[in-house]
Design a protein around this motif. Structure first.
Motif, PDB file in Angstrom:
ATOM      1  N   TYR A 125       0.978  -1.322   0.264  1.00 40.41           N
ATOM      2  CA  TYR A 125       0.275   0.024  -0.329  1.00 40.41           C
ATOM      3  C   TYR A 125       1.251   1.013  -0.184  1.00 40.41           C
ATOM      4  O   TYR A 125       2.539   1.193   0.403  1.00 40.41           O
ATOM      5  N   ASP A 193     -13.107   1.513  -5.705  1.00 42.31           N
ATOM      6  CA  ASP A 193     -11.698   1.091  -6.471  1.00 42.31           C
ATOM      7  C   ASP A 193     -10.994   2.233  -7.215  1.00 42.31           C
ATOM      8  O   ASP A 193     -12.242   3.513  -8.084  1.00 42.31           O
ATOM      9  N   ASP A 195      -8.170   4.699  -8.002  1.00 42.10           N
ATOM     10  CA  ASP A 195      -7.413   5.244  -7.135  1.00 42.10           C
ATOM     11  C   ASP A 195      -6.164   5.729  -8.594  1.00 42.10           C
ATOM     12  O   ASP A 195      -6.327   7.040  -8.811  1.00 42.10           O
TER      13      ASP A 195
HETATM   14  C1  VTB Z   1      -6.824   0.750  -5.371  1.00 44.69           C
HETATM   15  C2  VTB Z   1      -7.096   0.897  -6.504  1.00 44.69           C
HETATM   16  C3  VTB Z   1      -7.726  -0.225  -7.538  1.00 44.69           C
HETATM   17  O1  VTB Z   1      -6.632  -1.287  -5.929  1.00 44.69           O
HETATM   18  O2  VTB Z   1      -5.440   1.108  -5.537  1.00 44.69           O
HETATM   19  C4  VTB Z   1      -6.748   0.063  -4.739  1.00 44.69           C
HETATM   20  O3  VTB Z   1      -6.808   1.874  -7.111  1.00 44.69           O
HETATM   21  C5  VTB Z   1      -6.034  -0.369  -3.046  1.00 44.69           C
HETATM   22  O4  VTB Z   1      -5.893  -1.843  -2.674  1.00 44.69           O
HETATM   23  O5  VTB Z   1      -8.046  -0.119  -8.716  1.00 44.69           O
HETATM   24  P1  VTB Z   1      -7.485  -2.204  -1.453  1.00 44.69           P
HETATM   25  O6  VTB Z   1      -8.066  -2.843  -2.853  1.00 44.69           O
HETATM   26  O7  VTB Z   1      -7.050  -3.820  -1.113  1.00 44.69           O
HETATM   27  O8  VTB Z   1      -7.963  -1.214  -0.645  1.00 44.69           O
HETATM   28  C6  VTB Z   1      -7.509  -1.100  -6.182  1.00 44.69           C
HETATM   29  O9  VTB Z   1      -9.045  -1.540  -6.288  1.00 44.69           O
HETATM   30  C7  VTB Z   1      -7.303  -3.118  -7.499  1.00 44.69           C
HETATM   31  O10 VTB Z   1      -6.369  -2.445  -7.853  1.00 44.69           O
END
Ligand code: VTB
Ligand code: MG
Ligand code: MG
Length: 326
Positions: A125, A193, A195
């Protein structure tokens, strides 16, 4: 040619084919509730197109390590091995869940950069903060509290915080952040989702309604977003969340010695960068793939850091066989 324009400019057009192909493949199976199917389709299509490009490419941000990802893994070499040596960050389907549910802002994304100029982030993360162009450097920062960041942005805009909208991933880990941001009076767009799109949206608040991106998402997505924002302008910081010994060691193997380090946008993506995104599903910035009886339409944005040029490419594809259609 200006000193900083080190990548062959033809790549700014060629790159679009790569995200177009991935987006079409994923869109064919969007809304089926099957994330794996859509992701695999995007990966296969992106890889096929990448290998047609006149580049000596190496994936530095990809689908994972070789043993866990059969294709587009970190370290995989792609392209025809002619032309520029480029480091590549990619996410063939950013927002697999939103694609499976046919919700807004699923994208196929890729960035090309000069060798050695992308942060080789492990798949952990990353805490991120981003705003669009036109503000003094350091206006927002991970070193400040969320309240300070919202207030600084509002002040720079000459508005009250209640005119600011923050984009934040809808996750329980963000409950304190969400509460604090709302307490300033600011609004929040909670996204399921995607970001990378969330960060890019800050570059054009009038169009997208997003003024600032905040919170914790994937680190690979952070580097991709930084690459995009370098091209369109804006500011961003990222901090890897290395909350276990195993992650600290994994990062160290990738050359990251300070686990607490805050990376600027330029430290995540430096040099000449070319970024492309094609909409898979309809979104705030890009339309999703449209399938007609005899043609497929795609909407892509391509940008380049050394020139600041942003191109939107709407393509009408009639050679359907190319996309595996019969
Ligand atoms: C974000 C989002 C991605 O992962 O980076 C997210 O942009 C973060 O992880 O689309 P979590 O889902 O575990 O919170 C995604 O959802 C998937 O790559
Ligand atoms: Mg992916
Ligand atoms: Mg992703």
């Amino acid at each position: 040619m200006a000193e900083n324009r080190r990548l062959d400019r033809i790549l700014t057009l060629e790159i679009a084919r790569v995200t177009e192909a991935a987006a079409v493949a994923a869109a064919r199976v969007r809304g089926r509730g099957d994330e794996m199917l859509a992701d695999q389709a995007a990966v296969d299509a992106m890889r096929t197109e990448l290998n047609r490009l006149p580049i000596d490419g190496k994936i530095v941000i990809g689908e994972g390590e070789r043993d866990e990802a059969p294709m587009l893994f970190i370290g995989e070499e792609v392209g025809t091995k002619t032309g520029d040596a480029v480091d590549i960050a990619l996410d063939p389907l950013e927002g697999t869940t939103i694609c499976a549910k046919n919700l807004p802002n699923a994208l196929a994304v890729i960035a090309f950069a000069e060798k050695g100029s992308l942060l080789n982030a492990p798949d952990v993360y990353m805490e991120k903060i981003a705003i669009g162009p036109g503000f003094q450097p350091g206006l927002v920062s991970l070193r400040k509290t969320p309240t300070q960041n919202i207030e600084a942005l509002a002040e720079a805009r000459g508005v009250k915080p209640d005119r600011i909208t923050a984009c934040i991933l809808d996750r329980s880990r963000h409950s304190a952040l969400i509460q604090e941001v709302r307490a300033t009076g600011a609004a929040i767009r909670l996204i399921g989702d995607g970001d990378v799109a969330g960060v890019i949206h800050t570059a054009d608040p009038e169009e997208t309604g997003v003024d600032i991106y905040m919170g914790i998402g994937g680190a690979p997505e952070g580097v991709l977003a930084a690459a995009a924002l370098r091209c369109i302008g804006g500011q961003m910081e990222g901090r890897l969340i290395l909350d276990s010994k195993e992650k600290v060691e994994r990062a160290a193997r990738m050359g990251i010695s300070d686990p607490e380090r805050i990376y600027s946008m330029e430290e995540m993506a430096s040099g000449d960068v070319i970024f492309a995104a094609t909409g898979v599903t309809d979104g705030n910035m890009l339309e999703g793939v449209a399938f007609g009886p005899d043609r497929i339409e795609t909407h892509t944005v391509v940008m380049r850091s050394s020139t600041g040029t942003v191109r939107e490419i709407r393509a009408r594809h009639t050679d359907l066989a190319k996309f595996g259609e019969t």
